[in-house]
Write a protein that holds these residues in place. Sequence first.
Motif, PDB file in Angstrom:
ATOM      1  N   ALA A 111      38.494  44.215  39.533  1.00 11.70           N
ATOM      2  CA  ALA A 111      38.756  45.111  38.402  1.00 11.70           C
ATOM      3  C   ALA A 111      37.931  44.682  37.187  1.00 11.70           C
ATOM      4  N   LYS A 112      37.932  43.392  36.941  1.00 11.22           N
ATOM      5  CA  LYS A 112      37.163  42.845  35.821  1.00 11.22           C
ATOM      6  C   LYS A 112      35.674  43.175  36.008  1.00 11.22           C
ATOM      7  N   ALA A 113      35.174  42.987  37.214  1.00  7.14           N
ATOM      8  CA  ALA A 113      33.754  43.222  37.482  1.00  7.14           C
ATOM      9  C   ALA A 113      33.372  44.674  37.176  1.00  7.14           C
ATOM     10  N   PHE A 114      34.180  45.602  37.659  1.00  2.96           N
ATOM     11  CA  PHE A 114      33.793  47.012  37.525  1.00  2.96           C
ATOM     12  C   PHE A 114      34.171  47.605  36.168  1.00  2.96           C
ATOM     13  N   PHE A 115      35.342  47.259  35.664  1.00  3.58           N
ATOM     14  CA  PHE A 115      35.797  47.854  34.399  1.00  3.58           C
ATOM     15  C   PHE A 115      35.177  47.165  33.184  1.00  3.58           C
ATOM     16  N   ASN A 116      35.228  45.834  33.176  1.00  2.97           N
ATOM     17  CA  ASN A 116      34.770  45.123  31.969  1.00  2.97           C
ATOM     18  C   ASN A 116      33.273  44.833  32.001  1.00  2.97           C
ATOM     19  N   ASP A 117      32.828  44.158  33.050  1.00  2.00           N
ATOM     20  CA  ASP A 117      31.443  43.691  33.050  1.00  2.00           C
ATOM     21  C   ASP A 117      30.473  44.864  33.180  1.00  2.00           C
ATOM     22  N   LEU A 118      30.752  45.760  34.127  1.00  2.00           N
ATOM     23  CA  LEU A 118      29.848  46.897  34.292  1.00  2.00           C
ATOM     24  C   LEU A 118      30.265  48.085  33.417  1.00  2.00           C
ATOM     25  N   GLY A 119      31.519  48.125  33.026  1.00  2.00           N
ATOM     26  CA  GLY A 119      31.960  49.182  32.113  1.00  2.00           C
ATOM     27  C   GLY A 119      32.185  50.542  32.755  1.00  2.00           C
TER      28      GLY A 119
ATOM     29  N   SER B 168      47.923  44.838  45.629  1.00  2.00           N
ATOM     30  CA  SER B 168      46.463  44.880  45.700  1.00  2.00           C
ATOM     31  C   SER B 168      45.897  45.953  44.763  1.00  2.00           C
ATOM     32  N   VAL B 169      46.743  46.871  44.332  1.00  2.00           N
ATOM     33  CA  VAL B 169      46.274  47.988  43.497  1.00  2.00           C
ATOM     34  C   VAL B 169      46.697  47.832  42.035  1.00  2.00           C
ATOM     35  N   GLU B 170      47.894  47.312  41.806  1.00  2.00           N
ATOM     36  CA  GLU B 170      48.388  47.216  40.423  1.00  2.00           C
ATOM     37  C   GLU B 170      47.463  46.452  39.472  1.00  2.00           C
ATOM     38  N   PRO B 171      46.769  45.400  39.932  1.00  2.00           N
ATOM     39  CA  PRO B 171      45.857  44.730  38.987  1.00  2.00           C
ATOM     40  C   PRO B 171      44.788  45.672  38.408  1.00  2.00           C
ATOM     41  N   PHE B 172      44.386  46.664  39.178  1.00  2.00           N
ATOM     42  CA  PHE B 172      43.430  47.652  38.674  1.00  2.00           C
ATOM     43  C   PHE B 172      44.084  48.568  37.638  1.00  2.00           C
ATOM     44  N   LEU B 173      45.372  48.857  37.876  1.00  2.00           N
ATOM     45  CA  LEU B 173      46.078  49.838  37.029  1.00  2.00           C
ATOM     46  C   LEU B 173      46.391  49.293  35.635  1.00  2.00           C
ATOM     47  N   GLU B 174      46.259  47.974  35.472  1.00  2.00           N
ATOM     48  CA  GLU B 174      46.603  47.371  34.173  1.00  2.00           C
ATOM     49  C   GLU B 174      45.619  47.742  33.063  1.00  2.00           C
ATOM     50  N   PHE B 175      44.429  48.177  33.442  1.00  2.00           N
ATOM     51  CA  PHE B 175      43.381  48.396  32.436  1.00  2.00           C
ATOM     52  C   PHE B 175      43.589  49.738  31.712  1.00  2.00           C
ATOM     53  N   THR B 176      43.615  49.672  30.398  1.00  2.00           N
ATOM     54  CA  THR B 176      43.855  50.871  29.587  1.00  2.00           C
ATOM     55  C   THR B 176      42.632  51.792  29.608  1.00  2.00           C
TER      56      THR B 176
ATOM     57  N   GLU C 219      31.232  38.552  42.862  1.00  2.00           N
ATOM     58  CA  GLU C 219      30.949  39.856  42.254  1.00  2.00           C
ATOM     59  C   GLU C 219      31.424  39.891  40.803  1.00  2.00           C
ATOM     60  N   ALA C 220      32.543  39.210  40.540  1.00  2.00           N
ATOM     61  CA  ALA C 220      33.128  39.246  39.191  1.00  2.00           C
ATOM     62  C   ALA C 220      32.221  38.570  38.164  1.00  2.00           C
ATOM     63  N   VAL C 221      31.300  37.749  38.618  1.00  2.00           N
ATOM     64  CA  VAL C 221      30.403  37.064  37.687  1.00  2.00           C
ATOM     65  C   VAL C 221      29.049  37.783  37.619  1.00  2.00           C
TER      66      VAL C 221
END
Lengths: 272, 272
Positions: free
Chosen positions: A108-116, A130-138, B65-67
Amino acid sequence: MTSQELTEQIFKKKSFLCVGLDTDPDRIPTYLLSEEDPVFSFNKAIIDATHEFCVAYKPNIAFYEAVGIDGWKALKKTIDYLHTEYPEIYTIADAKRGDIGNTSRMYAKAFFNDLGFDSVTVAPYMGKDSVEPFLEFTNKHTILLALTSNEGAFDFQTLETDGEELYRKVMKTSKNWKNAKNLMYVVGATKAEFLGEIRKLIPESFLLVPGVGAQGGSLEEVCKYGMTKNVGLLVNSSRKIIYASDSSNFAEIAGAKAEALQKQMAQELEKL
Amino acid sequence: MTSQELTEQIFKKKSFLCVGLDTDPDRIPTYLLSEEDPVFSFNKAIIDATHEFCVAYKPNIAFYEAVGIDGWKALKKTIDYLHTEYPEIYTIADAKRGDIGNTSRMYAKAFFNDLGFDSVTVAPYMGKDSVEPFLEFTNKHTILLALTSNEGAFDFQTLETDGEELYRKVMKTSKNWKNAKNLMYVVGATKAEFLGEIRKLIPESFLLVPGVGAQGGSLEEVCKYGMTKNVGLLVNSSRKIIYASDSSNFAEIAGAKAEALQKQMAQELEKL
């Protein structure tokens, strides 16, 4: 981007087209191969020629990963180009990821934050944690695979479980997950009439619909059964647009293909 | 590497341990952060200290991938290091991929050919045509998610479908896919007694077993129910080995943890 902003873009552009950037170095015009970054050059040309007619782009991450580090560089350049030149565009990382909690958080961090990216596709097999960590992002969406458009969709997704098909169980169950409002669903157009039943289950969520045309689902049928008052549809086309031609005017021809689809979509939107 | 060669390595080393390289820059000893490639430096130290006691390494791709691009470089260096220094080691890309045919082929190419992994983990939700492209590769294994060790495994994997649980259906169905001999399966150790029933379904295939210790399954039980005459088990441990210490002798301590597991495994192998 929020769902509401996406809907606004759809009405503004009279289009709910998503262009799939499944960019394969073996399929792009050969004269591009001498460029420093052929994949990015191809994507840039396609984006410049089609952005008026679509609201979203969806790079399938496999195509970038398959080229190794150069592929990730091309992906990063592509998403940065979209953010800079066309910030109104909605972006989907078609990654079909899914792993246990902490690991999903890394993806989630890779796709939402780093790549935007605005959204990422996720497989449901490993369930809630496995899915909820993705759902946390506003203001980010998680697009859950429900009923895909390939032949293998009928191996497991349509199996009867407790009196209903697995893909329906996936939809029902996921509605109860934390931050479920951030969910969208992949629903193939192979059987557009399924969309009517699906809309009873999830009346509001956006659906990402692949397989229109190619495997038989017509745009008109998809809209008839799947469209909501806020549209609620992103219809994807990849190869039929980006590989419509391999000549030097490939981008222009891709633009014309996208425009033709946009015109059909405008007609469907008028029916609302 | 073939399954037979893997079995030979297991008997030679008296170990069926797989060390998970879930290398998170936030969790490695801080003094490594000044190195040119901290993730690779960490992996190299862990590998040098543990390779005698294990037969396989499993980088979870999310962590790399996250990095971003640096992560892919560290992954490439890690796998190249394994190939050069310890070519007898079996390698698993824990990627949990799965997409429609052509796209799965791209992922398979990335992990098997470009990076040279012996195997890759794949999600079954999209069915036959999403997995068969991986199975085409000779002397490579596709490790299908069946029953995972996380809480969410009970959302869908254990649903009753046609009188049996979905994960069992996944195993049964996948046995009929082309080149099914190249399949292995992920089966969590959360409920080791499930392994007995699973062995009736798939008597021969290797199982990749996460969750030993951490979530309750004991090594002894896993072996009792899951071991075959060719062993047929790879038991994974990640954080309990690689993050056993964050001091300057972290690698030595990781080696000791791996050795302790190897000794238990040697006892189990003697029972064969």
